[in-house]
Structures are given as C-alpha cells and as structure tokens.
Write a protein that holds these residues in place. Sequence first.
Motif, PDB file in Angstrom:
ATOM      1  N   ALA A 256      -4.297  -2.441  -6.885  1.00  0.00           N
ATOM      2  CA  ALA A 256      -5.324  -3.042  -6.390  1.00  0.00           C
ATOM      3  C   ALA A 256      -6.105  -2.196  -7.404  1.00  0.00           C
ATOM      4  O   ALA A 256      -7.668  -3.618  -7.967  1.00  0.00           O
TER       5      ALA A 256
ATOM      6  N   ALA B  13       0.805  -1.467   0.546  1.00  0.00           N
ATOM      7  CA  ALA B  13      -0.330  -0.361  -0.273  1.00  0.00           C
ATOM      8  C   ALA B  13       1.051   1.385   0.081  1.00  0.00           C
ATOM      9  O   ALA B  13       0.538   2.160  -0.409  1.00  0.00           O
TER      10      ALA B  13
ATOM     11  N   GLU C  45      -6.810 -11.719  -7.611  1.00  0.00           N
ATOM     12  CA  GLU C  45      -6.315 -11.382  -5.945  1.00  0.00           C
ATOM     13  C   GLU C  45      -5.639  -9.929  -6.641  1.00  0.00           C
ATOM     14  O   GLU C  45      -4.633  -9.982  -7.045  1.00  0.00           O
ATOM     15  N   LEU C  46      -4.947  -9.012  -5.078  1.00  0.00           N
ATOM     16  CA  LEU C  46      -4.133  -8.372  -5.638  1.00  0.00           C
ATOM     17  C   LEU C  46      -3.113  -8.920  -4.362  1.00  0.00           C
ATOM     18  O   LEU C  46      -3.463  -9.129  -3.117  1.00  0.00           O
TER      19      LEU C  46
ATOM     20  N   TYR D 139       0.486   1.993  -6.019  1.00  0.00           N
ATOM     21  CA  TYR D 139      -0.342   1.283  -5.753  1.00  0.00           C
ATOM     22  C   TYR D 139      -1.715   1.026  -5.766  1.00  0.00           C
ATOM     23  O   TYR D 139      -2.937   0.454  -5.968  1.00  0.00           O
ATOM     24  N   PHE D 140      -2.537   2.270  -6.094  1.00  0.00           N
ATOM     25  CA  PHE D 140      -3.534   3.089  -6.459  1.00  0.00           C
ATOM     26  C   PHE D 140      -4.024   2.267  -8.208  1.00  0.00           C
ATOM     27  O   PHE D 140      -4.988   1.230  -8.054  1.00  0.00           O
TER      28      PHE D 140
ATOM     29  N   GLN E  74      -9.093  -4.673  -9.549  1.00  0.00           N
ATOM     30  CA  GLN E  74     -10.609  -4.647  -9.089  1.00  0.00           C
ATOM     31  C   GLN E  74     -11.018  -5.339 -10.555  1.00  0.00           C
ATOM     32  O   GLN E  74     -11.782  -6.154 -10.562  1.00  0.00           O
TER      33      GLN E  74
END
Lengths: 473, 316
Positions: free
Chosen positions: A235, A226, A244-245, A231-232, A239
């Motif tokens: 993720a 994170a 899976e992350l 990171y944004f 999604q």
Amino acid sequence: MANPSSIYDEMNSADGTVRSHYAGYKKWLAETPPERIAQKRAEADLVFHRVGITFAVYGEESGKERLIPFDIVPRIIPAQEWKQLAAGLRQRVKALNMFLNDVYHDQEIIKAGHMPAEQILSNSQYRPEMQGVDVPGGIYAHIAGVDVVRAGAGEFYVLEDNLRVPSGVSYMLEDRRMMMRLFPELFSRYRVAPVEHYPDMLLTNLRAVAPAGVIDPTVVVLTPGAYNSAYFEHAFLAQQMGVELVEGQDLFVRDEHLYMRTTQGPQRVDVIYRRIDDDFLDPLAFRPDSMLGVPGLLQVYRDGHVTLANAIGTGVADDKSIYPYVPDMIRFYLGEEPLLNNVPTFMCRKPDDLAYVLSHLDELVVKETHGAGGYGMLIGPRATKEEIERFRQLIIDTPERYIAQPTLALSACPTFVDAGIAPRHIDLRPFVLSGKDINMVPGGLTRVALREGSLVVNSSQGGGTKDTWILEI
Amino acid sequence: MLSRTADHLYWMARYIERAENVARMLDVNYRMSMVPQAEGGIDAGWGATLSITGLEDAFRSKHSAATMEAVLEFMVFDGTNSCSIMSCLRMARENAHAVRGTITSEMWETTNDTWLKMRDYPRWKLAGSEIGEFFEWVKFRSHLSRGVTLGTMLRDEAFHFIRLGTFLERADATARFIDVKYHMLVDGAAPPDTAADYYQWSALLRSVSAFEVYRKVYRDLITPVKVAELLILNDQMPRSLRTSMVEVFENLNALSNYRSSETERRAGELQASLKFGRIEDVFARGLHEYLTQFIVRVIDLGNRVSEDFLVPMSSS
C-alpha cells in the motif's frame, strides 16, 4: 563460531577507539541525557503503532500484527565503502539479469560448460513457460534485494540475491523518516545521503519497461491483499508512486489485454509491479486453487501485452543451489572479476561436499535450497545435538535440497537492548533497480538480530531494523 | 478508481457514520432512562432501540429481556452483532486498511487509532456514570474522522464516495430515529402535555444535536410537527433528511458514470420532494408511512450505487 573479539564492530575498532565515521554520533550519544533517549524511543514505538507500520507473522493468531522493533542507533557506512559496494551490486545484478535472459533463450552458459544443465532445467524454480519469451529490455529482476554482510573492513559477502519479490524497502524509508523526526540535530551534524526518492526511481524504472509502443503506461501494484505480511509495504509503495493498488479480483483479461475494473469502466494495465509469487499469478497456468491471481494473465504476458516486474521465473537465479555459480556468471557474461565475495558453499548434492558437511555439521550453517525468511535452517555452532541429528537425517534423505556454508563472523553494530547498548549482528539489504539503467538509492535496509549472539536477522525471527546512513563525504 | 477501492471508501464512511448514530441512539435512551417514567417505560425504550436497527431477533437469541445492561452489551461490545459500535468501528478500520494508500495518512491514523482504543476500551466504564462519556467519545471520533476527511482529502472521486456513504447512512438513520420516537408517542399537533413527553421530544432533538437548533429556528414551544419539520425538511439542519439527500445527490452528480443516470434521477427526485414538500402533507399522509417509504427509497439508492459503481462490472 568466530571468537567474539574477532567480530568487526561497526562503531568501535579493536583497540577500543571509535571509528572516525562514528565519532560524531558517539559524541552526541554521550552528550544526550538518557531520559531524552528513552523518551524518543517510546515516541518511535507510539508513532509506528499509530501509523500502523506493522507486519503479520505467519503461524500466529490470524490478523495479529506486530511492530518490527526499530533501533535508534544508525548503521553508518562511509562514502568510499559504499562506492565499492554499489559497484559490486551493479555488477552482480547485471550478470544475474543476463543469466536469466540466457537461461530462457539460448542457454550459452550451459553450452560453454560453466553450469550443469540439470542444475538449471530440473530446478523447481525454472519455468518452462518462459522459454523463448522476450521481455522488455531483457530485464527479469527489475527489483533485486541483495543481502550483504560484512566480515571485516571493506570485506563484504553476498548472502543471497533476492530476485523474486524482495520486501523491506518501506522500512528503509520509514526508518529514515523516523530518525529525522526524532533526532533532526543529527542530520545537521552528518551529511547523510537521502533515500526518499526511491518511489520515484521505482516508478521511472517500471514505466521504462512497459510493452513496446505504449506511450503513457498505466502501472499498478498487485498485492495478495490486506492479510499479507507485507501489505503495509504494498500500500505504501502504491501510494508513494501514485498508482493503483490492485488485487487479482480487480483485474481481468479481455481481447488479449489486461484490464482493471474501475468506477468508470475497464481500464488497460501495462505494467504490474507484482508482490505475488509466480505460483499464484494465474490459476489457469500455475496453481489452479489460487484466488489471488488473474486467469489468463500468463498468455497476455507471453504475448508481450503486459510487463510483470519481476518477471516470471527469476527464482532460478536466486535459488541457493544456483548461488555458488554467480561468480562464474559474472566472469562469463561480463568478462570481469566479481567485486563482491560469495560465501564458500558446499552443495550437498555433490558426494565430496556431502561427506564434508556431514562430518562438520556443528561448524556449518545448513540451508534449504528453496528456503527463505530464516525458516528451515540449522546454525551448527548454536544448535543442540538433537537439532544436528535431525538435520543430518534430512540431509541424508534429500541431499539436493541442502547447501551448507561456514558461519561468517558477521559484523555487529551497537544497539539498544534491555541492559543498555550492546553490539548485535547486522546485515544490509540494498534495493537494486534495473530498467533502462541500473539504479539504487544509497543504502538499504539494515536488519539487526536483537538476541545476543544471534545471526538471524529476519523480522519473522525477532529481528529489528536500523536506519542506514551512507555518508556523502 | 478501482471499483473495489470505491467500495471500501464508501463502506468505511458508512460504518463510521453508523457507529456515531448507534451511539446517539443509545445515548438518548440512556438520558431518557433517568427521567421518571410509567411502569415498563424504560425497558420499552431500550426495546425500541433494537427495533430501529431490526435486530430484535438476534438480540432475543442471546438475551431474555431488553434491560439497559443487556442492550448496551449487545449494541456496544458484541462483535457478533454487525451493528454494534465495536463491529462498526472494526469494519470501518478494515475498510480503511484495504485502501490506506488511497486515503490520507491522517485519515488512516484516525480510523486505526479509533479502532485500537475501542478494542481496548475498559468495559467497566460502561457500567457506571462514565457511559455518557463513552458515547461522547464515539461521536467525537466520528466528528474527527469527518473533519480529517474535509481537511485533508483531495476533492476527487475518493472524496465523493466517502461523502456519499456518510450521507446515505445518515439519511437512513435520521429517518429511523424520527420514526421510532413517533411510534412511542401519540401523534398529533398538540404540544406535549406531560413533562415526560417534553423530555421525549427534547431527547429526540438532542439525539441529533438539534435541541439548541430548534430553539434558534422556531423560538417556540416544542411541538411534534415542528420537530418533524426540522428533522425532515429543514435545509440548514445538518442531520435532516433534506440536507442528507442534497449531499447524496450532489456527490452522485460528481461521480456520474456511463450507467448511473437512473440512480441520479431517483436521488434527484427524492431530493426535490424534500425541497418542495410541506410538513402538513407529510402528516396528512401519515408520518410513519412517509418515513417507511423514505427508508425504502434510501435502501434502493444504496443498492443502485453498488450496482453502478461498486460491484465489479461484467468483463464480457
């Protein structure tokens, strides 16, 4: 430095008339009250903050997150121009993948005398661990983010081929979502080619390169965590793909296969879209102090029981010291003439080039061969005497670490700035996906250098982004 | 689902619920402090809020006396206190951030927005009459968070881990609320005989949004036994121990894996004891003892949930 009047303006031609593909936008801009524009710009800021589309800046207070400035003037590219650009990108990425496969197998390009062996084999990005390893489909750079700039009409140059872990695609998608939210009426005036299917395309591509014999492959996105600046995006992509992350601590190796720890017990993993650099992937094989990777991953990978996208060792093809050879690669592997231009590059390791560079430092852009993100570069025409002298010494000390290029007259696009609308330099990063085929969504991420005259578009250096419109007609 | 993802979801929910309960606890004390009390009564009330959370020592190392100002500073803004509202909302946000791909964008935006507002909340507002407004705000952010969970989340594993976290936290908090109030009052079945006692009881009910509920259920005077019955055994009262344990049990059942059967059994046993329990027996045994035992069992369940689902399983 190019004279400002010779800079290609994306919206207005040199005689002051608007280019036809921008006519509709310019008319809309003239009709729209400035208050409405101001209100929409504020709304964009608010939404980006609330959604948390931020990035962390290295070197600033830890955990501090900033917004990447978003500009509401789109960068518009006519269909015909994109067609040429796309063909050039396909050609280039195809040759780069063939080069990587060759480097890690028979090294025909060296044998044929097109590239000096030491240039490849003593490059720090070359991974001897990969020698002789077969990867599915012979694809190494599954995701390439090729940075392209325009110098004139139809005249595109590739600045660099990012073949390791290129980022920015989430901004491409969010910028489009934002433009459609703020200005839906523009999308009825213009037929803008959609980009929203990028995650589907990416997932299809990743599944296509699963290890042989896996029927329903499990794909994951591997993030450093994170606190990573991107990171944004990690993720977001996990999604959007519905996978899976994972972090390194979620994965483990058992019986020559890779598993993730789940609430229902261990589950096999077949394809990793990794957003971690090679050095951190496996503490047993690379940096032993890395907490981000998975002990034993390299062996599982070499055995062909898991696919990494991108493959280990792609850096040997996007290194700035290799870049000057890409046109030769295209001729060698494909027997074609390159469709996209390379920027003429002086390699400081060559005595003649070095001499030229040292006597023209005030005209050239000097880059570190392994540098990225706009760090460690000198822009001669904008540098102070002290900076130039500092670089002169650096180059003399380790010439092989530097290359130099003439400053290009990057095109500029009208952009909202404090004083109203003014042209600012831009580039374009299309994302090219290689799997069973080579695919891309029309467009890419347009980055804009917000400071007047600046040529550095990197977000870490105060760059912003724009929505990129490829017109369908 | 990844064990780590489940862990983040579970703790995200627990921290949001914890922030709400801390706000409720402080709110009720604040209300009580406006009621005339015996000498030292007010500060005793603030001291009791610290004992609920087991934070007296940490508090004493920073503040000399449990005045309202000191307790509020410690329990609302102090980032070094892991139970302050500031810390809870930060941890909720950090956990949400780590799994923002698993929760809906509405949930992420709600949690992120709550944290951003909390971080920038003007401190002066807590010194004046607007303090009640702040507690209301925290409660409503928690309501919003739960509403967004119910209204947007797929009813899958992620949802059940969130709900499990919410209700384990709530069971623990409600039990502590009852315990601390009974501590301060004489126990017994008689109706409170002073106005101050009456306010103590009504404040306890209000702290769990149960004042109107009590009137509706009992249509009677407020007595300690009935208050306890409502908050422990009632199956319709949303913050009662029984309701919380029913939710814990049901969400655990939905999550059941190859190693969780003992945890499910213990949750089922606790839930059944609330279902078939009688308030007379609770008082016969001693309310404080009963609640202490309950809290121990809830903590045990929390540990077992971590063992069974959340802590990475051995790779051998």
